[in-house]
Design a protein around this motif. Structure first.
Motif, PDB file in Angstrom:
ATOM      1  N   ALA A  56       0.849  -1.191   0.000  1.00 15.99           N
ATOM      2  CA  ALA A  56       0.000   0.000   0.000  1.00 15.99           C
ATOM      3  C   ALA A  56       0.881   1.236   0.000  1.00 15.99           C
ATOM      4  N   GLY A  57       0.482   2.221  -0.770  1.00 12.69           N
ATOM      5  CA  GLY A  57       1.207   3.482  -0.802  1.00 12.69           C
ATOM      6  C   GLY A  57       0.680   4.439   0.248  1.00 12.69           C
ATOM      7  N   ASP A  58       1.071   5.697   0.131  1.00 13.08           N
ATOM      8  CA  ASP A  58       0.599   6.717   1.055  1.00 13.08           C
ATOM      9  C   ASP A  58      -0.905   6.923   0.873  1.00 13.08           C
ATOM     10  N   PRO A  59      -1.646   7.102   1.970  1.00 12.88           N
ATOM     11  CA  PRO A  59      -3.084   7.336   1.822  1.00 12.88           C
ATOM     12  C   PRO A  59      -3.361   8.636   1.076  1.00 12.88           C
ATOM     13  N   ARG A  60      -4.405   8.592   0.237  1.00 15.81           N
ATOM     14  CA  ARG A  60      -4.754   9.772  -0.557  1.00 15.81           C
ATOM     15  C   ARG A  60      -5.504  10.781   0.315  1.00 15.81           C
ATOM     16  N   ARG A  61      -5.161  12.041   0.130  1.00 12.22           N
ATOM     17  CA  ARG A  61      -5.790  13.101   0.916  1.00 12.22           C
ATOM     18  C   ARG A  61      -7.052  13.610   0.224  1.00 12.22           C
ATOM     19  N   ALA A  62      -7.940  14.168   1.040  1.00 12.06           N
ATOM     20  CA  ALA A  62      -9.163  14.749   0.500  1.00 12.06           C
ATOM     21  C   ALA A  62      -8.832  16.009  -0.293  1.00 12.06           C
ATOM     22  N   GLY A  63      -9.691  16.338  -1.223  1.00 14.63           N
ATOM     23  CA  GLY A  63      -9.487  17.540  -2.028  1.00 14.63           C
ATOM     24  C   GLY A  63     -10.309  17.458  -3.298  1.00 14.63           C
ATOM     25  N   ASP A  65      -3.496  11.223 -10.361  1.00 11.92           N
ATOM     26  CA  ASP A  65      -2.774  11.664  -9.164  1.00 11.92           C
ATOM     27  C   ASP A  65      -3.324  12.957  -8.582  1.00 11.92           C
ATOM     28  N   ASP A  66      -4.068  13.745  -9.383  1.00 15.22           N
ATOM     29  CA  ASP A  66      -4.619  15.012  -8.886  1.00 15.22           C
ATOM     30  C   ASP A  66      -5.848  14.811  -8.018  1.00 15.22           C
ATOM     31  N   LEU A  67      -6.610  13.761  -8.285  1.00 16.10           N
ATOM     32  CA  LEU A  67      -7.911  13.606  -7.643  1.00 16.10           C
ATOM     33  C   LEU A  67      -7.761  13.412  -6.139  1.00 16.10           C
ATOM     34  N   GLY A  68      -8.596  14.114  -5.395  1.00 19.22           N
ATOM     35  CA  GLY A  68      -8.623  13.933  -3.954  1.00 19.22           C
ATOM     36  C   GLY A  68      -9.496  12.765  -3.570  1.00 19.22           C
ATOM     37  N   ALA A  69      -9.285  12.253  -2.363  1.00 19.26           N
ATOM     38  CA  ALA A  69     -10.085  11.123  -1.886  1.00 19.26           C
ATOM     39  C   ALA A  69     -11.559  11.488  -1.890  1.00 19.26           C
ATOM     40  N   ASP A  70     -12.368  10.613  -2.461  1.00 17.39           N
ATOM     41  CA  ASP A  70     -13.828  10.740  -2.531  1.00 17.39           C
ATOM     42  C   ASP A  70     -14.309  11.841  -3.466  1.00 17.39           C
ATOM     43  N   ILE A  85     -12.318   8.063  -6.272  1.00 17.74           N
ATOM     44  CA  ILE A  85     -11.110   7.418  -5.751  1.00 17.74           C
ATOM     45  C   ILE A  85     -11.148   7.447  -4.228  1.00 17.74           C
ATOM     46  N   GLY A  86     -10.871   6.298  -3.615  1.00 19.68           N
ATOM     47  CA  GLY A  86     -10.847   6.212  -2.163  1.00 19.68           C
ATOM     48  C   GLY A  86      -9.500   6.625  -1.594  1.00 19.68           C
ATOM     49  N   THR A  87      -9.405   6.638  -0.283  1.00 17.75           N
ATOM     50  CA  THR A  87      -8.144   6.994   0.367  1.00 17.75           C
ATOM     51  C   THR A  87      -7.048   5.983   0.062  1.00 17.75           C
TER      52      THR A  87
END
Length: 693
Positions: free
Chosen positions: A616-623, A648-653, A679-681
């Motif tokens: 698993a990579g780094d969790p995706r941040r919201a945005g 890669d630009d998309l924020g979580a959710d 995209i999820g976290t």
């Protein structure tokens, strides 16, 4: 712990690296069929560049290198394997030539409708190199005639004189008592030093003379090529400072050491697709989906497999090409519909066709700009505006794609180029949809009860086009979808397996035999795996799962059920048979496990596992990200301006409504009108499909 996974396909070689600090990077290089390791090393160089390292620095810091390869499979499909000799029990030299008396294996639907044109599978070994030796063991394992060792030596010398590179040994009832085969191997080491010898009792210890003989012949047929390739790759990696553990994915699931793969190379034949299905099971479980349809669109094929209740399915009658196998094989069905599949007009019917012929990696589709002139599925996707580049670096020549479609499809059919491109997409997606339907509905499953996981370089481009008609409500597109089989290689558990056939009998009658075999096999596989000494995170230990193979009375195929860790007794019989019926109905369909049908035990097996965590990579941040650009694309017969988002630009959710595109360095997700992407976290993308009207 740092990991690298590499999978070689017919068109591309994919690679994924997981660094010690959790960073995940991926690469894609063109495959090099003439010298496969060249493409592997090219993919590693791209990984190193992404991490701003030299290949030597990357490999020096890598603990595990897991690899899926098509070298053996290509040899089978192209008829370029080794010169093989076969030793079998005297009187059974025609087993391969006779094949099955009541049916011909591997026929297409079209051939099944024309019984007068049936052909048996081609012979990998001519009859003159199949020699019988005296010596008999009966079905209970008793020696009724001693092995004629002088005859064995004479047969081996005859094979040596004919120039064999490998010897396959398949003696009668060797799954019950392997002593004669083991003695043949010892004599072969004296008479043919350095020659690869495959024993059916080690490789495929199952009752079924034809399937077992096919398996051991296939193993011997690919052994010199696969062993040579893995040896060259291992040496090339060592020259570049790799000192970790080299593992190879198994078509029966999991990974094994490179030494084990060189001893039983038949396990590599479908190793790449097996890695993808292993990763599907882990990703599906992480996302709350125990039932998943795995779909992989690569350059040359479309592969479909099922995960049921969190476990990959296994083929009831495993085959490679038209050759039957007597060993567990992850159940993956393929058709020749991939990104490089050629589009053509049937000269007799005047109908549009796609595949199974492929443009391959060289010259590839017309849009590659490498000299290809025939239109392909990728050319149609480029003309439709669905994809602009491949592998992050290959810019597609849309004009060349349009010219090829115009010349060979549009003008002959009296269509516009746009209509011809959509026609190609429709035909290909209908073929994909049909295979998914056959893989689910024909086995008693409703596709609507499954999530559909789309991977491979082109999988996310097409899934939304056909999933709606199947009733699928959600499509999962994993992070690094284009390199998912390579990702699966490093997500697969390390495994060793063994099994023993029993004379069919009721479970009550076989308790002592089951317990004795299970204890012996469990100790054997644990020892095999612990000798591998693969580096693992602290706290991870070898686990052993023991199973019994049960079947309904007089059926051919069995279902394996996990045994308790302790010895079983009479009080366990009812629970085990109930679990067998439940699993049988999962595989065959509801209502098929009749309660009044007798059940018999036919085999015991054991499997040792070293669990590998899901990288698993780094969790995706919201945005909320804005689209990077817009482009015109064909949907429902006309072009629309559609936003193009960077993965890669998309924020979580963040929700992306269709029509739109989500692009990564190596794949494009097509979000159709009425669908939406999120995209999820965890970095995995979910496509929500509109309900059917």
């Amino acid at each position: 712990m740092q990991l690298i996974g590499v999978d070689t396909g017919g068109t591309f070689t994919d690679a994924v690296a997981v660094t010690g600090n959790g960073r995940v990077v991926a690469s894609k290089a063109l495959s090099t069929p003439a010298q496969v390791e060249t493409g592997v090393l090219a993919a590693i160089e791209l990984l190193a560049a992404e991490l701003e390292l030299s290949p030597q620095e990357l490999l020096a810091g890598t603990d595990v290198f897991a690899h899926g390869t098509t070298v053996g499979l290509n040899a089978v499909l192209t008829g370029t394997g080794a010169t093989v000799g076969v030793l079998t029990t005297a009187g059974f030299e025609s087993t391969l030539a006779i094949a099955k008396a009541n049916k011909v294996h591997g026929l297409t639907d079209e051939d099944l409708r024309r019984p007068t044109s049936w052909d048996k599978p081609p012979l990998l070994v001519p009859r003159r190199r199949v020699l019988g030796v005296r010596g008999r063991i009966d079905r209970s394992g008793q020696v009724v005639e001693p092995l004629d060792e002088a005859g064995v030596r004479a047969a081996l010398r005859s094979l040596a004189a004919s120039g064999v590179d490998a010897v396959a040994v398949a003696l009668l009832w060797s799954p019950v008592n392997p002593t004669h085969e083991q003695r043949v191997a010892a004599i072969a080491a004296e008479e043919l030093p350095g020659c690869h010898v495959s024993l059916s009792s080690e490789l495929a210890p199952r009752i079924g003379e034809y399937e077992r003989t096919c398996s051991v012949v296939l193993d011997a047929y690919v052994a010199p090529l696969v062993s040579s390739y893995l040896g060259r790759l291992h040496a090339a990696l060592a020259d570049r400072k790799f000192g970790g553990t080299l593992l190879v994915t198994r078509m029966g699931g999991g990974v094994q050491s490179v030494d084990a793969a060189r001893r039983s190379p038949v396990q590599t034949l479908r190793s790449g697709p097996a890695g993808g299905l292993a990763a599907t099971a882990k990703v599906g479980a992480a996302l709350g989906h125990p039932n998943v349809v795995a779909t992989d669109v690569g350059g040359t094929s479309f592969d479909v497999g099922l995960v049921l209740a969190g476990e990959p399915g296994y083929a009831a009658r495993p085959m490679i090409d038209r050759f039957a196998l007597a060993m567990p094989v992850v159940d993956i069905t393929s058709i020749g519909t991939g990104g490089g599949s050629l589009a053509w007009v049937d000269p007799v019917l005047g109908a549009l066709r796609v595949g199974p012929q492929s443009a391959g990696a060289d010259p590839g589709p017309a849009c590659y700009g490498r000299g290809g002139t025939q239109p392909t599925l990728t050319d149609a996707a480029a003309v439709a505006g669905y994809v602009e580049r491949l592998g992050g670096t290959l810019e597609l020549d849309v004009a060349a794609a349009a010219a090829a479609i115009d010349r060979m499809i549009a003008r002959p059919l009296g269509l516009s180029v746009d209509a011809a491109a959509e026609g190609i997409l429709d035909v290909a997606c209908e073929q994909m949809k049909d295979l998914v339907r056959r893989t689910t509905v024909e086995r008693g499953h409703d596709p609507g009860d499954f999530a559909l996981l789309a991977y491979g370089g082109a999988g996310p481009q097409y899934a939304g086009r056909y999933a709606e008609d199947l009733g699928v409500r959600e499509i999962l597109v994993p992070a690094f979808a284009a390199q998912f089989s390579a990702f699966g290689a490093i997500a697969s558990d390390i495994r060793a397996a063994a099994e023993h056939d029993l004379a069919p009998a009721s479970l009550h009658e076989s308790l002592d035999a089951v317990n004795a075999a299970a204890a012996r096999l469990a100790a054997s596989v644990r020892a095999q795996l612990e000798l591998g000494q693969a580096p693992l995170p602290p706290g991870r230990q070898v686990t052993v799962r023991r199973r019994i193979g049960l079947r309904f009375y007089r059926q051919v195929h069995r279902v394996d059920i996990v045994l308790p860790e302790r010895a079983i007794g009479p009080d366990d019989v009812a629970a085990l048979t109930d679990r067998f019926r439940q699993r049988y109905e999962q595989v065959v369909g509801p209502g098929s496990g009749k309660a009044d049908t007798p059940i018999e035990v036919v085999a015991v097996s054991a499997e040792a596992l070293l669990p590998m965590p899901l990288p698993a990579g780094d969790p995706r941040r919201a945005g909320t990200a804005a689209p990077r650009r817009h482009r015109a694309a064909l949907f429902d017969g006309h072009r629309q301006e559609c936003p193009v988002y960077a993965w890669d630009d998309l924020g979580a959710d963040q929700c992306v409504p269709g029509p739109a595109f989500v692009e990564s360095e190596s794949t494009t997700v097509v979000v159709h009108p009425g669908h939406s992407a999120r995209i999820g976290t965890d970095g995995h993308l979910r496509l929500t499909i509109r309900a059917r009207s």
